[in-house]
Design an enzyme around this catalytic site. Structure first.
Site, short mmCIF file in Angstrom:
data_model
loop_
_atom_site.label_atom_id
_atom_site.label_comp_id
_atom_site.label_asym_id
_atom_site.label_seq_id
_atom_site.Cartn_x
_atom_site.Cartn_y
_atom_site.Cartn_z
N SER A 15 0.83 -1.20 0.00
CA SER A 15 0.00 0.00 0.00
C SER A 15 0.87 1.25 0.00
O SER A 15 2.09 1.19 0.21
CB SER A 15 -0.93 0.02 1.22
OG SER A 15 -0.17 0.10 2.43
N ASP A 58 7.51 -9.86 8.57
CA ASP A 58 7.61 -8.89 9.65
C ASP A 58 9.04 -8.36 9.63
O ASP A 58 9.99 -9.08 9.97
CB ASP A 58 7.31 -9.56 10.99
CG ASP A 58 7.49 -8.65 12.19
OD1 ASP A 58 7.93 -7.49 12.01
OD2 ASP A 58 7.22 -9.09 13.32
N SER A 148 12.29 10.77 6.63
CA SER A 148 11.23 11.77 6.70
C SER A 148 11.84 13.12 7.05
O SER A 148 12.86 13.20 7.77
CB SER A 148 10.20 11.39 7.76
OG SER A 148 9.31 12.46 8.02
N TYR A 161 8.39 8.68 16.21
CA TYR A 161 8.54 8.71 14.75
C TYR A 161 9.76 9.52 14.34
O TYR A 161 10.58 9.08 13.53
CB TYR A 161 7.28 9.30 14.14
CG TYR A 161 7.29 9.34 12.63
CD1 TYR A 161 7.08 8.19 11.88
CD2 TYR A 161 7.50 10.54 11.94
CE1 TYR A 161 7.08 8.22 10.49
CE2 TYR A 161 7.50 10.58 10.56
CZ TYR A 161 7.29 9.42 9.84
OH TYR A 161 7.30 9.46 8.46
#
Length: 255
Positions: A15, A58, A148, A161
């Site tokens: 996804s 995983d 990120s 995060y």
């Protein structure tokens, strides 16, 4: 490294950004193994019976990753590309008057985003070392992590995060140096805000607030743009050991 007839392992490929990367790789003639805890699209698998496989993996579990790599090698014979796209987002303050951020939640994010990326990359690198070097540049493999903008501009309430993504960036250069002698490149994409199923659940006012921090284009990123950058890195041999931003010149508001 040319993508045609190469094999790519893409984590989180069922996804979002990972799915866009899978489609782009397939369109350019690569073989793809999806590593994900979610099932891949049956329609997509049926459309590429010879060049696409999906394995329940995983990323934070060493045995699960080893099994996925073995299955990929059994299906395609070799692995030249690894794109670590699997990741989770969690919110929570370090501490409040009600107590500390649960350690289990902090560790969950670190385990998937950081430990999982290292786990997959380090094991795939062993398989890459067995490849014959590419005659043009001597390459045996390319590893790309998904970081990120929050890794360097972490906002309030995203301590886990931001930590995971900042550590990914810190891991990039030493990993590239560790693997350089084997002809394996390592880079990280520092992604900004993208329009994915994960961002689709945000309240409209939160979505608009995030977009307001983006300079230009004034919108969320298209996953296809992420996929294009990933393929650019694979195909450009001189890009190594770097953290490359794709974020519309955004800044992360502190709150």
């Amino acid at each position: 490294m040319k993508l045609t007839d190469k094999t790519a392992v893409i984590t989180g490929g069922a996804s979002g950004l990972g799915a866009a990367a899978v489609q782009r790789m397939l369109d350019t003639g690569a073989r793809v193994a999806i590593f994900d805890v979610q099932p891949a699209s049956p329609a997509l698998l049926a459309s590429y019976p010879d060049t696409l496989r999906s394995f329940h993996v995983d990323v934070a579990d060493a045995g699960s990753v080893a099994a996925g790599i073995a299955a990929t090698l059994d299906a395609f014979g070799s692995i030249q590309i690894c794109a670590n796209v699997a990741g989770v987002v969690a919110t929570g303050l370090t501490a409040t008057q009600q107590g500390a951020l649960p350690l289990a939640e902090f560790k969950r994010v670190i385990d998937i985003n950081l430990v999982g990326s290292f786990n997959v990359a380090s094991q795939v690198a062993v398989a890459m070392m067995r490849n014959e070097p590419d005659p043009e540049h001597g390459e045996r493999g390319v590893i790309i992590h998904t970081g990120s903008i929050s890794g360097t501009q972490g906002p309030q309430g995203m301590i886990a995060y931001a930590t995971s993504k900042g550590a990914l960036e810190a891991m990039t250069l030493p990993m590239s140096r560790d693997l350089a002698a084997h002809g394996i490149r390592v880079n990280t994409i520092a992604a900004g805000f993208f329009e994915t199923p994960m961002s689709a659940v945000l309240p409209p006012e939160v979505h608009d607030y995030i977009v307001s921090s983006i300079e230009f284009p004034k919108r969320g990123g298209d996953p296809a743009e992420f996929a294009a950058m990933l393929c650019f890195i694979v195909e450009t041999a001189y890009v190594n050991g770097g953290v490359l931003p794709i974020n519309g010149a955004a800044f992360v508001p502190p709150r």
